[in-house]
Design an enzyme around this catalytic site. Structure first.
Site, PDB file in Angstrom:
ATOM      1  N   ALA A 196       0.833  -1.203   0.000  1.00 47.15           N
ATOM      2  CA  ALA A 196       0.000   0.000   0.000  1.00 47.15           C
ATOM      3  C   ALA A 196       0.869   1.255   0.000  1.00 47.15           C
ATOM      4  CB  ALA A 196      -0.939  -0.022   1.199  1.00 47.15           C
ATOM      5  N   GLY A 256       0.103   9.272  -6.809  1.00 49.13           N
ATOM      6  CA  GLY A 256       0.266   8.095  -7.669  1.00 49.13           C
ATOM      7  C   GLY A 256       1.698   8.040  -8.157  1.00 49.13           C
ATOM      8  N   ILE A 302      -5.139  -0.537  -4.278  1.00 46.34           N
ATOM      9  CA  ILE A 302      -4.393  -1.612  -3.620  1.00 46.34           C
ATOM     10  C   ILE A 302      -4.835  -2.977  -4.166  1.00 46.34           C
ATOM     11  CG2 ILE A 302      -3.636  -2.592  -1.418  1.00 46.34           C
ATOM     12  CD1 ILE A 302      -2.874   0.478  -2.099  1.00 46.34           C
ATOM     13  N   ARG A 336      -8.278 -21.228 -39.442  1.00 46.02           N
ATOM     14  CA  ARG A 336      -9.230 -20.308 -40.069  1.00 46.02           C
ATOM     15  C   ARG A 336      -8.962 -20.223 -41.572  1.00 46.02           C
ATOM     16  NH1 ARG A 336     -14.028 -17.673 -40.298  1.00 46.02           N
ATOM     17  NH2 ARG A 336     -13.819 -15.553 -41.099  1.00 46.02           N
ATOM     18  N   GLN A 387      -6.507  -8.521 -33.765  1.00 51.83           N
ATOM     19  CA  GLN A 387      -6.572  -8.227 -35.203  1.00 51.83           C
ATOM     20  C   GLN A 387      -6.556  -9.523 -36.026  1.00 51.83           C
ATOM     21  OE1 GLN A 387      -6.977  -5.136 -36.172  1.00 51.83           O
ATOM     22  NE2 GLN A 387      -6.939  -5.490 -38.376  1.00 51.83           N
ATOM     23  N   GLU A 404       2.687  -0.335 -10.883  1.00 50.25           N
ATOM     24  CA  GLU A 404       4.087  -0.358 -10.420  1.00 50.25           C
ATOM     25  C   GLU A 404       4.909   0.728 -11.133  1.00 50.25           C
ATOM     26  OE1 GLU A 404       6.233  -3.547  -8.924  1.00 50.25           O
ATOM     27  OE2 GLU A 404       4.471  -4.748  -8.463  1.00 50.25           O
ATOM     28  N   THR A 433       3.867   4.074 -13.974  1.00 51.14           N
ATOM     29  CA  THR A 433       3.495   4.140 -15.394  1.00 51.14           C
ATOM     30  C   THR A 433       4.766   4.001 -16.246  1.00 51.14           C
ATOM     31  OG1 THR A 433       3.842   6.517 -15.487  1.00 51.14           O
ATOM     32  CG2 THR A 433       1.619   5.764 -14.877  1.00 51.14           C
TER      33      THR A 433
END
Ligand code: CAA
Length: 388
Positions: A127, A134, A160, A271, A345, A372, A374
């Site tokens: 925490a 942030g 958290i 496919r 895609q 963890e 950005t």
């Protein structure tokens, strides 16, 4: 050549991979879509992982754990994530929550809190973040005030992972508001401590099986011996922890991407369009080649970082751990986002539906670019290392 300093996985690591893959295919993958659809905790995964001692493999043998090295831990997380990203947060967050103890906790604290985690009786969350802290984690407001032999904690931690299902929490709180990052300390808080409660689960794009909630601390009075390390060292411990655990987020990203690539390869082989399998078309082949090439590159950097993490844990000086940790996290998560998007895609309209797992994998991959730290913060951390 026996003393050649290899970082490639050993035969034991590959055996571990096969074991975890079999377990994940049999006992975790069958529930992955349901866990996502219902946003429910993957109890089946926790049960299966705990029964095989794979829920917190990093805990050293001296505390009753499996004592897996950092590369083995990466492989476990990678293989669980290949089946279900939410479930891979069980071993990953158990590591994140406990590394502060391993790095800075007293022997008594380690014995008390690591053994139940090793036995599979408790999980451990981390925490650090708050609503307004942030990326700027040191801007936290959660306060711990000393009262005799106790600390009293007040504040709200946010985002958290596994909040509510974890019994234990490493909580970073301000003990000296005049000292900035050096006025932050780390504590072990228990779910059962009076004054601990949880916010409602966040309604997220992905990793829906892993509860993300606020941890609310209202006059939580804990014994002073629950402080991890010395007063004022909590922020350093928090960042030193991330040096080890950003590598496990890279592992999660690799696993999600591998799951999507494997599924897409199976799909394009069967496919048929224009009278032949779509795998016969060069445009499709080039996409597959790029996906696999980039994934393998990210994997090698992640394994390289994992070995450095292990060396650091064993007390060796590793000057570039912070760099490689951020580098593999940013690279693997960016690759996972691209690979899962390409997998959707390759499946065309089918890929866009919940009938197939690749749209879930694409949603799950996104978080690895965010938590963890950005990927913008990772680039800042790397640049600081280069320029210092
Ligand atoms: N290891 C140990 N100490 C470190 C360190 C490291 N890797 N990096 C920095 N420090 C030390 C510094 O030396 C400094 O100490 P001194 O004052 O004694 O010199 C102190 O920590 C503060 O460092 P900075 O001045 O560099 O701190 P900063 O405020 O500028 O920011 C930051 C640093 C890199 C931006 C950091 O805040 C950061 O990483 N932010 C991202 C937050 C983050 O990753 N949050 C993740 C939440 S957990 C999560 O997401 C888990 C989950 O859900 C699964």
């Amino acid at each position: 050549m026996s003393d050649f300093p290899a970082y490639a996985p050993s035969e034991e690591h590959e055996l571990l991979r096969r074991t975890v893959r079999e377990l994940a295919d049999a006992k975790i993958a069958p529930f992955a879509a349901e866990v996502d659809e219902e946003s429910r905790f993957p109890q089946e995964a926790l049960d299966a992982l705990a029964a095989s001692g794979l829920h917190a493999v990093h805990v050293p043998e001296s505390y009753g754990g499996a004592g897996a090295d950092a590369l083995a831990t990466v492989i476990v997380i990678e293989e669980v994530a290949r089946a279900c990203a939410s479930s891979s947060l069980i071993p990953a967050v158990n590591k994140l929550g406990t590394v502060p103890l391993l790095l800075a906790g007293s022997e008594e604290l380690k014995q008390r809190y690591l053994a139940p985690v090793a036995r599979g009786e408790a999980m451990f969350s981390y925490a650090l973040s708050e609503a307004d802290a942030g990326s700027d984690a040191a801007g936290m407001k959660t306060r711990a005030v000393r009262e005799g032999d106790f600390w009293v904690l007040n504040g709200t931690k946010m985002w958290i992972t596994n909040a509510g299902v974890s019994q234990f929490y490493t909580v970073m709180a301000v003990t000296d508001p005049s000292a900035g990052a050096r006025g932050i300390s780390a504590f072990v808080v228990e779910k059962s401590d009076a004054g601990v409660s949880f916010g409602p689960p966040e309604r997220k794009l992905g990793i829906k099986g892993s509860p993300t909630r606020q941890v609310i601390l209202e006059d939580v009075r804990i014994p002073a011996d629950r402080m991890i390390g010395a007063e004022g060292t909590g922020f350093k411990t928090a960042l030193a922890t991330l040096d080890h655990t950003r590598i496990t987020i890279a592992a999660q990203a690799l696993g999600i991407a591998q799951g999507a690539l494997d599924f897409a390869i199976g799909y394009v082989r069967q496919r048929r369009q224009f009278g032949r399998p779509v795998a016969d078309f060069q445009g499709v082949q080039f996409m597959l080649a790029d996906m696999a090439m980039r994934l393998e590159g990210a994997r090698q950097l992640t394994y390289h970082a994992a070995v450095k993490s292990e060396r650091a844990m064993r007390g060796e000086p590793v000057a570039d751990l912070t760099f490689v940790s951020s580098a593999c996290k940013a690279l693997a998560s960016d690759v996972a986002m691209d690979v899962t998007t390409d997998a959707v895609q390759l499946l065309g309209g089918y890929g866009y539906t919940r009938e197939f797992p690749v749209e879930r994998m694409m949603r799950d991959a996104k978080i690895t670019q965010i938590y963890e730290g950005t990927n913008q913060i990772q680039r800042m951390v790397m640049a600081r290392q280069l320029l210092k």
